[in-house]
Each structure stands twice: as C-alpha cells, then as structure tokens.
Design an enzyme around this catalytic site. Structure first.
Site, PDB file in Angstrom:
ATOM      1  N   HIS A   1     -12.485   1.795  -3.476  1.00 29.81           N
ATOM      2  CA  HIS A   1     -11.172   1.247  -3.127  1.00 29.81           C
ATOM      3  C   HIS A   1     -10.156   1.580  -4.208  1.00 29.81           C
ATOM      4  O   HIS A   1     -10.188   1.005  -5.296  1.00 29.81           O
ATOM      5  CB  HIS A   1     -11.283  -0.272  -2.927  1.00 29.81           C
ATOM      6  CG  HIS A   1     -10.014  -0.906  -2.471  1.00 29.81           C
ATOM      7  ND1 HIS A   1      -9.553  -2.093  -2.980  1.00 29.81           N
ATOM      8  CD2 HIS A   1      -9.102  -0.500  -1.570  1.00 29.81           C
ATOM      9  CE1 HIS A   1      -8.401  -2.397  -2.393  1.00 29.81           C
ATOM     10  NE2 HIS A   1      -8.108  -1.448  -1.541  1.00 29.81           N
TER      11      HIS A   1
ATOM     12  N   SER B   1      -9.344  -0.870   2.975  1.00 30.14           N
ATOM     13  CA  SER B   1      -8.834  -1.953   2.141  1.00 30.14           C
ATOM     14  C   SER B   1      -9.291  -3.313   2.653  1.00 30.14           C
ATOM     15  O   SER B   1      -9.170  -4.302   1.938  1.00 30.14           O
ATOM     16  CB  SER B   1      -7.301  -1.897   2.071  1.00 30.14           C
ATOM     17  OG  SER B   1      -6.759  -1.771   3.352  1.00 30.14           O
TER      18      SER B   1
ATOM     19  N   GLU C   1     -12.002   0.031  -7.460  1.00 31.94           N
ATOM     20  CA  GLU C   1     -13.091  -0.904  -7.178  1.00 31.94           C
ATOM     21  C   GLU C   1     -14.197  -0.124  -6.467  1.00 31.94           C
ATOM     22  O   GLU C   1     -13.931   0.513  -5.443  1.00 31.94           O
ATOM     23  CB  GLU C   1     -12.615  -2.035  -6.258  1.00 31.94           C
ATOM     24  CG  GLU C   1     -11.639  -3.001  -6.886  1.00 31.94           C
ATOM     25  CD  GLU C   1     -11.243  -4.144  -5.942  1.00 31.94           C
ATOM     26  OE1 GLU C   1     -11.299  -5.302  -6.359  1.00 31.94           O
ATOM     27  OE2 GLU C   1     -10.876  -3.865  -4.780  1.00 31.94           O
TER      28      GLU C   1
ATOM     29  N   ASN D   1      -7.634  -7.740  -3.969  1.00 35.05           N
ATOM     30  CA  ASN D   1      -6.829  -8.286  -2.881  1.00 35.05           C
ATOM     31  C   ASN D   1      -7.184  -9.740  -2.596  1.00 35.05           C
ATOM     32  O   ASN D   1      -6.347 -10.512  -2.140  1.00 35.05           O
ATOM     33  CB  ASN D   1      -6.973  -7.447  -1.615  1.00 35.05           C
ATOM     34  CG  ASN D   1      -6.180  -6.146  -1.724  1.00 35.05           C
ATOM     35  OD1 ASN D   1      -5.276  -6.047  -2.549  1.00 35.05           O
ATOM     36  ND2 ASN D   1      -6.531  -5.168  -0.914  1.00 35.05           N
TER      37      ASN D   1
HETATM   38  P1  NAI Z   1      -2.011   6.914   6.238  1.00 36.42           P
HETATM   39  O1  NAI Z   1      -1.611   6.544   7.604  1.00 36.42           O
HETATM   40  O2  NAI Z   1      -0.960   7.341   5.274  1.00 36.42           O
HETATM   41  O3  NAI Z   1      -3.080   8.066   6.282  1.00 36.42           O
HETATM   42  C1  NAI Z   1      -4.138   8.130   7.191  1.00 36.42           C
HETATM   43  C2  NAI Z   1      -4.364   9.606   7.490  1.00 36.42           C
HETATM   44  O4  NAI Z   1      -5.563   9.754   8.213  1.00 36.42           O
HETATM   45  C3  NAI Z   1      -3.251  10.232   8.341  1.00 36.42           C
HETATM   46  O5  NAI Z   1      -2.702  11.325   7.653  1.00 36.42           O
HETATM   47  C4  NAI Z   1      -3.972  10.657   9.595  1.00 36.42           C
HETATM   48  O6  NAI Z   1      -3.446  11.858  10.147  1.00 36.42           O
HETATM   49  C5  NAI Z   1      -5.392  10.840   9.100  1.00 36.42           C
HETATM   50  N1  NAI Z   1      -6.386  10.774  10.158  1.00 36.42           N
HETATM   51  C6  NAI Z   1      -6.451   9.921  11.209  1.00 36.42           C
HETATM   52  N2  NAI Z   1      -7.526  10.203  11.978  1.00 36.42           N
HETATM   53  C7  NAI Z   1      -8.159  11.237  11.391  1.00 36.42           C
HETATM   54  C8  NAI Z   1      -9.328  11.977  11.697  1.00 36.42           C
HETATM   55  N3  NAI Z   1     -10.026  11.699  12.779  1.00 36.42           N
HETATM   56  N4  NAI Z   1      -9.686  12.957  10.861  1.00 36.42           N
HETATM   57  C9  NAI Z   1      -8.961  13.242   9.777  1.00 36.42           C
HETATM   58  N5  NAI Z   1      -7.845  12.589   9.443  1.00 36.42           N
HETATM   59  C10 NAI Z   1      -7.446  11.601  10.235  1.00 36.42           C
HETATM   60  O7  NAI Z   1      -2.820   5.677   5.660  1.00 36.42           O
HETATM   61  P2  NAI Z   1      -3.170   5.314   4.147  1.00 36.42           P
HETATM   62  O8  NAI Z   1      -2.203   4.336   3.658  1.00 36.42           O
HETATM   63  O9  NAI Z   1      -3.409   6.558   3.398  1.00 36.42           O
HETATM   64  O10 NAI Z   1      -4.541   4.524   4.328  1.00 36.42           O
HETATM   65  C11 NAI Z   1      -5.762   5.167   4.534  1.00 36.42           C
HETATM   66  C12 NAI Z   1      -6.895   4.204   4.276  1.00 36.42           C
HETATM   67  O11 NAI Z   1      -6.795   3.713   2.952  1.00 36.42           O
HETATM   68  C13 NAI Z   1      -6.909   2.982   5.163  1.00 36.42           C
HETATM   69  O12 NAI Z   1      -8.239   2.640   5.429  1.00 36.42           O
HETATM   70  C14 NAI Z   1      -6.237   1.931   4.319  1.00 36.42           C
HETATM   71  O13 NAI Z   1      -6.624   0.630   4.671  1.00 36.42           O
HETATM   72  C15 NAI Z   1      -6.766   2.295   2.971  1.00 36.42           C
HETATM   73  N6  NAI Z   1      -5.985   1.847   1.815  1.00 36.42           N
HETATM   74  C16 NAI Z   1      -4.630   1.879   1.834  1.00 36.42           C
HETATM   75  C17 NAI Z   1      -3.904   1.460   0.743  1.00 36.42           C
HETATM   76  C18 NAI Z   1      -2.422   1.537   0.756  1.00 36.42           C
HETATM   77  O14 NAI Z   1      -1.792   0.970  -0.163  1.00 36.42           O
HETATM   78  N7  NAI Z   1      -1.804   2.196   1.697  1.00 36.42           N
HETATM   79  C19 NAI Z   1      -4.564   0.940  -0.475  1.00 36.42           C
HETATM   80  C20 NAI Z   1      -6.004   1.011  -0.417  1.00 36.42           C
HETATM   81  C21 NAI Z   1      -6.657   1.423   0.703  1.00 36.42           C
END
Ligand code: NAI
Length: 727
Positions: free
Chosen positions: A467, A446, A479, A517
């Site tokens: 995104h 993000s 996006e 954003n």
């Molecule tokens: P989250 O913390 O819910 O999920 C991240 C997941 O990645 C976790 O389940 C974790 O176990 C897993 N993970 C970590 N290291 C790993 C690895 N080496 N191999 C496989 N899995 C691994 O975070 P979320 O919110 O899903 O965010 C994920 C990405 O999406 C980030 O880059 C965030 O910036 C982006 N994002 C988030 C938004 C939001 O509203 N939360 C919106 C748009 C993008």
C-alpha cells in the site's frame, strides 16, 4: 615512503597515518562501523595526531581523508548525543569539538580535506576547519549541516564557519533547512575549492597540500573568486555592513517563522547564533553555539526527532519477518498493472531504482498516458538535479508498456494498481497466475482486505498487499500487508522491494484501512463532528497546523478528494463499527458536486490566487453560516486523541507490530508532527492516566466513540507505557 600507524595503548584506532613525500595522510576508518561518525574518542585521537605531526619535521602538510567506501564523515555519533544527561554535558561536548577543530584551523602546516560521499554535520564542520577542501566529483558526494532535522544546531563551529565561507544568505539557506549540496554546487558556492575525478582524490589532495606548503597555492576564499557580480554586490550591500545585515537577518527570521510557525526551535536558534557571531565575533559566536546546542540536545522536541531517526534506521535493517534465515527473492523484473495515478507513480520509483518494469494498461491511449506520466516524474527529478538528462533517458528505457500479457511470464513480482474493484482485481490475479507460475502478486488496494483478493488465488501464499501513498514519488511510506497465508519469503521480498524503491516500510496486518487509513479515520470523522457542532472550517484547520500537522483535515480532504474520503470513511465505519460513525457531511458535499480541488470547490474555493473557505459550503452543514468559536487547544485535543485511541487499538489488534512502527507510519504516512514522535510517543508523553481521563471527559460530552481503548485503560491502571524503557 614511510608508514606509521598510530601506536599506543587502548582499543582499535580510528585513524591511520601514512607519511609520503612530506605529506601525512590521516585516514579515518572508525572500526566496526560502515560509516564514519564523530565521537569524543575520534576527536581525542585526532588531537593526539596533531600533537605529533606538529613536531614532526618530515611532515610539511596534512591530508584528512576517509577509508570508508561510503563516505567521508556522516556527522556526530547520535547515540552519544542521546546519552547526555544534561544541557551542561552536551555543551561541554560541543566545546571540546570546537576546540579540536579550532586547532585544525590554526595548525601551522596546511591541512587539506579530501572528501568523497557523505560529508555531513560534524564531518563538514571538520572539513571547514581545514584549509582547503577537494571533492570527489561523483553523485554520492553530498555536503551539508542537517542538524536541524534532529532538532539540533551544528555544534562544532558550523554556525560560525559556514557563513564566513559562503556568505550569510547562502549559509542560512543551508543551515535552517538542513539541506545538502552535491559536489558541483558546493564548489560553485565556495564551500569547497575544487572537485576532481574520484580515483585521483587523494593524489590531488596531496599535491595541493604540498603546493600550499610551498606557497605555490594560496588559501583564498573561493567564494570571493567565483562569485558573480550580483553576488558580490549583494554581499557588499547587505552582508558587509551592519545595517544591511540587520535587514538580512530580520527577513530570514520572518521567512523562517512563516514556515515553522514557531514549532521548531532549532532553526530559530541557529539563526540567532549565526547573528550573534556576526555581531560579537567568532569566539562569542562559538560560545553561544555550544550553549544553544546543549539546551537543544536535551529538549523534548529533539529527543523525539532523534528517536524517529533511530526508528527509521532500525526499520531499514528490518526484513519484515522474525526469522533471520528467511531471504527475500531476487526481483529482477517488475510488472505493474494499471498506470493511473498510483501505477505510474509506482513504475516511476521502480525504474528510478534501476528495475526494469513492464506495465499493462487497458488500451493504447491509457498506456500512452502512463508512459507520459512517468516521463514527467523523471523530468521533475532532472529539474531538481537529482538526475541528469542521460540518466533520465536510460531510466525511461527501463519501462515498457503493453495492453496484453506478453512479457509478464518473466516478472518476479507484479504490483496491481487498477480501479478499486474486487472482481476486477481478482480477474487480473487469475490472469496473472495463468501466464506466470511463480511470480508474487502484490495489490495496492486502499480498502479491500487482502485476504478477499487472495481468495481467488491458486497460490494465496504469493499474494500480498503493498500500500503506497499518493503522490508515490514523494510520499516516503509503504505499508506491506500480509495475510495469515502469505509466505514469509514473500513478505521479505515485498519489504526488500519497497526499500529499494526508497520507501520506509512498515509491515502491518490485514484489516479495514490497514494501519494508516485506520487511525486517520476517527481523526477525520471527528473533524466532521466538529463541523456538526458548529465549528468553523478554517479554525479547525488552523488548530491542527498549530498542533504541527502540515495541513488541517479539511485542506487534506480537498486535496485527496472528498469523494475518496467519504468512501474510505464508509468502509471503516462498516468494518470497525459505531465509533467510526460520521455525521454524513462528506456524503452531502459529494452529492452537491463538491469533490475538493479536482472539482474546483470543496471546503475551500480553488482556482483563485488566495485559497479561502467557500461560505456557501456552510449552507450544506448543520448550523448554517453562523459558526461558533472553539479554542484551538480543544479542537486539537479532540482530533489528536481520537487518533491516539485508535492507534492503541491497532496495536492491540496486531495491525501494527510495535509502537515504533505505528509512530513511523503516522509521521511518514500522515504527517503527524515529528517533534511529537507519533501517537504512541504522544500518549507516553501525556501519560496513560491523563489520556484516559481526557478521553472519559470527551466521552461524557460527545459520546461513546471516545471510549478509551482497553490497552490504554490497562496502562492507566498499571502505570504502563508503550515504550517501557523510554527509549
Ligand atoms: P486511477 O483511476 O488513477 O488508475 C487506475 C488505472 O487502472 C487506470 O489508468 C485504468 O485505465 C487502469 N485499468 C483499469 N482496468 C485495467 C485492466 N483491466 N488492466 C490494466 N489496467 C487497467 O486510480 P488510482 O488512484 O491510481 O488507484 C489505483 C489503485 O490504488 C486503487 O486500488 C486504489 O484504491 C489504490 N490506491 C489509491 C490511492 C490514491 O491516493 N489514489 C492511494 C493508495 C492506493
């Protein structure tokens, strides 16, 4: 069997007529279009056929059906509505359509509508004027009157025929929200008489037409036949006596206003017209329907909604690259890295689109949680009846999870959604390139510039940003972010994949906050400045919902997470400079353990039944618990113009390709009020000179962050607009 195709002069015809065994089938197949739409020409042609068939002794009954694969009739030709110059002209269009459908209803030979696929708006109005409706029992069959979504009301008798067919309460439920119904529910409600297997549709329709002609089948109101006792009772008590009806309409109006907050005139007009028809009779109801349709068709709100509709339609045809020769790569298998909030959502919409997905998580427990999250998303779809239990199971089988890299050699594209950590993302990118020599690597970061992640790649041309917005299954926007090195074919592939997942896709440039954003940044930091100036939290939120946003900025922050907001704010400030500076309120709240809903308290207290502002939060803010009252208009102006100003900069910086993409992104990514058309449309509506003047006024009072964007200054000087032709 005799076949007669409509003769006569003029261009290609929309209807063909086939007469067999006493039944004439009118097959609608508008030339040169993939779906049938209703236009004045189609109406006149139908009228001409009715003239002839009425006199033809060989014809005892009619069937109206569609020759298009896609569906029956998707509604009025919206270009024609957009082209009307006055309310009177639109009213006349409506009157003419009403007259033709009236004639169908009064036709003295039975008319049966044989319906498959989309039967919407004018399509359903035609079907309702027929004497019997039979549906193809298949998932894509949908019936509804979605006009309010374009700021209009049904204008060809729909507001009068629907309530008489299914009852007032059910009709209002459909018309006011612009909802559509699948075949089974349409039959249950009495909107259609029966459903049959799709291949038999026309044959059964002809049979029913003959049975009606012979008197072997009676035109009964199916609602009366199938209604439950409770429904019969409700109708008797409420709908069939004037006092009960008055109560019903008053309740409906109260509920509607609570939802629309008076910002959407179309559903209010629909309610008024339905009621008028009940109080004054069908003919008066039609007259009022046409008048209100005419007024709405030329209203600013409707024009904006229609433009948004066209922008979305254009984006569906947009490959994301200028060169038409560039084709997307086929994506037959998808990989997802990380199955948290975003990864599980991305996996859900992908398997939901029939794509096999291989998901990688850190450990077995996390993999299990990811699978469970996808199963929950699918359960939700079963609950909403968009899929059944069998489809749920078949869909879930498309997803497999692992903690290693096995299975990733065969994926065509992988979407990375692990923690927001550059080193981790780069490590996964390198590992993916090890096991897969040709696949595309897409990141859902993000805030990290895509080019920085791609810096670690052996094949930077295959690295791209995708995104998504949270919650992925519900948020319509995607996006797609290309770096200068991303290959056009890779861009086209990501765009095509996003569309397949059901998203509206805009292609944006790489940079802090990308597009959505980035324009949200100044809006949010301005909300912070308002608090620093002493404004009350609920007053700021109320000002923005009155402006038309679904929620105000502090409610949004509580939902997204105040920590997330603070982090994004800091990145934007660092990347874009002082105009993105904020008073540091979010940072202070995070330090005090207030993260929003997830921690039970943020700007509001969560957990209790009624959500209310937590007075204690003011102890952390400049000014303490004594707040000053600011007019709503002033609050909304500060926030909306901060967003408009930043949007203009993103266009100048090449972050969005066009005002169209920017408007669609703001509406579908943030919930910018659709009836205002988006930030660029809003600027055009106000006029660049007025926008610049307002920004200068705010700049004098609040500081340099309101300095007008150079593009707005140019427009103010030269009389320019974002949409030069207005269209
Ligand atoms: P989250 O913390 O819910 O999920 C991240 C997941 O990645 C976790 O389940 C974790 O176990 C897993 N993970 C970590 N290291 C790993 C690895 N080496 N191999 C496989 N899995 C691994 O975070 P979320 O919110 O899903 O965010 C994920 C990405 O999406 C980030 O880059 C965030 O910036 C982006 N994002 C988030 C938004 C939001 O509203 N939360 C919106 C748009 C993008």
């Amino acid at each position: 069997m005799t076949t007669a195709t409509a003769a006569g002069a003029g261009g290609p015809r929309s209807f063909s007529v086939e007469v067999a065994d006493g039944v004439a089938t009118l097959l609608l197949d508008v030339p040169g279009e993939s779906v049938n739409t209703l236009s004045a020409e189609v109406g006149e042609e139908l009228d001409g056929h009715l003239d002839r068939l009425e006199q033809d002794p060989a014809v005892r009954a009619l069937v109206v059906a569609s020759g298009k694969r896609e569906g029956f009739l998707a509604g009025a030709r919206i270009e024609a509505i957009r082209a009307v110059a006055s309310a009177a002209e639109a009213e006349a269009l409506s009157r003419r359509a009403q007259a033709i459908f009236d004639r169908v209803e009064r036709f003295h030979k039975p008319v049966v509508a044989a319906i498959h696929g989309a039967c919407l708006g004018g399509g359903l109005e035609l079907a309702m004027a027929c004497h019997y409706r039979i549906l193809a029992a298949e998932p894509r069959t949908r019936l509804g009157l979605p006009e309010v979504q374009l700021g209009l009301i049904p204008g060809a008798g729909g507001t009068q025929r629907l309530p008489r067919l299914v009852g007032i309460a059910a009709a209002l439920d459909l018309i006011l929200a612009g909802k559509t119904l699948p075949a089974r529910r349409a039959v249950r409600l009495g909107l259609a008489d029966e459903a049959c297997p799709p291949p038999l549709l026309r044959a059964v329709a002809r049979e029913r037409a003959l049975a009606l002609a012979r008197g072997a089948l009676r035109r009964v109101r199916p609602a009366g036949r199938r209604a439950s006792r409770a429904e019969v009772l409700q109708r008797a008590l409420l709908e069939e006596n004037p006092l009960g009806r008055a109560v019903l309409f008053a309740q409906a109006r109260r509920r509607l206003l609570a939802k629309t907050r008076g910002l959407y005139p179309a559903p209010e007009a629909a309610l008024e017209v339905v009621r008028h028809g009940y109080e004054r009779g069908f003919a008066e109801g039609l007259a009022r329907e046409a008048r209100r349709f005419g007024e709405l068709a030329v209203s600013e709100g409707s024009r904006r909604l229609v433009e948004v509709f066209f922008a979305q339609t254009a984006l569906r045809k947009d490959s994301g690259v200028a060169d038409a020769a560039i084709q997307p790569r086929p994506v037959e298998r998808l990989g997802v890295l990380g199955g948290g909030l975003m990864g599980s959502g991305i996996a859900s919409v992908s398997v939901g689109a029939g794509l096999p997905v291989r998901l990688r998580e850190r450990d077995d427990a996390a993999a299990g949680r990811a699978l469970a999250a996808v199963a929950r998303h699918l359960d939700e779809r079963v609950r909403r009846r968009s899929i059944d239990r069998h489809e749920r199971l078949a869909t879930l089988r498309l997803l497999t999870a692992t903690t290693g890299w096995e299975g990733f050699a065969g994926v065509d594209l992988v979407i990375e959604a692990v923690f927001e950590d550059l080193a981790l993302k780069q490590e996964l990118l390198r590992a993916f390139e090890e096991v897969n020599a040709r696949g595309i690597f897409a990141t859902n970061t993000s805030s990290i510039p895509i080019a920085r992640i791609a810096g670690a790649a052996r094949r930077p041309e295959a690295v791209i940003g995708m995104h998504y917005f949270s919650p992925v299954p519900r948020m319509p926007l995607l996006e797609v972010i290309a770096t200068p090195r991303t290959a056009p074919e890779v861009i086209a592939t990501a765009v095509a994949l996003g569309k397949r997942q059901g998203k509206t896709v805009i292609r944006v440039g790489d940079g802090p906050g990308f597009y959505v954003n980035r324009i949200l940044g100044p809006y949010m930091s301005e909300a912070g400045w308002l608090l620093a100036d002493g404004a009350a939290i609920e007053e700021v939120d109320a000002a923005l919902t009155a402006f038309g946003f679904p929620v105000g900025p502090f409610t949004l922050l509580d939902e997204v997470g105040i920590d997330v907001g603070a982090k994004v704010g800091a990145i934007l400030h660092e990347g874009l400079g002082d105009r993105l500076e904020s008073p540091g309120i979010l940072r202070d709240l995070v330090a005090a353990g207030r993260l929003g809903r997830k921690s039970g308290r943020g700007f509001y207290l969560h957990g209790g039944k009624a959500r209310r502002v937590d007075a204690a939060v003011y102890d952390l803010l400049p000014g303490g618990r004594r707040r000053v009252h600011l007019p709503r208009q002033a609050i909304a102006e500060r926030l909306s113009l901060a967003m408009v100003n930043e949007a203009a900069r993103t266009l100048q910086d090449g972050i969005v390709r066009s005002p169209r993409d920017g408007d669609v992104g703001a509406i579908f990514g943030i919930g910018f009020p659709p009836f205002r058309g988006g930030p660029f449309r809003l600027a055009d509506a106000l006029g660049a000179a007025a926008v610049v003047e307002a920004l200068e006024r705010l700049r004098a009072r609040h500081g340099e962050r309101f300095a007008p964007a150079p593009l707005l200054l140019d427009q103010a000087r030269g009389g320019g607009r974002f949409y030069p032709d207005g269209g």
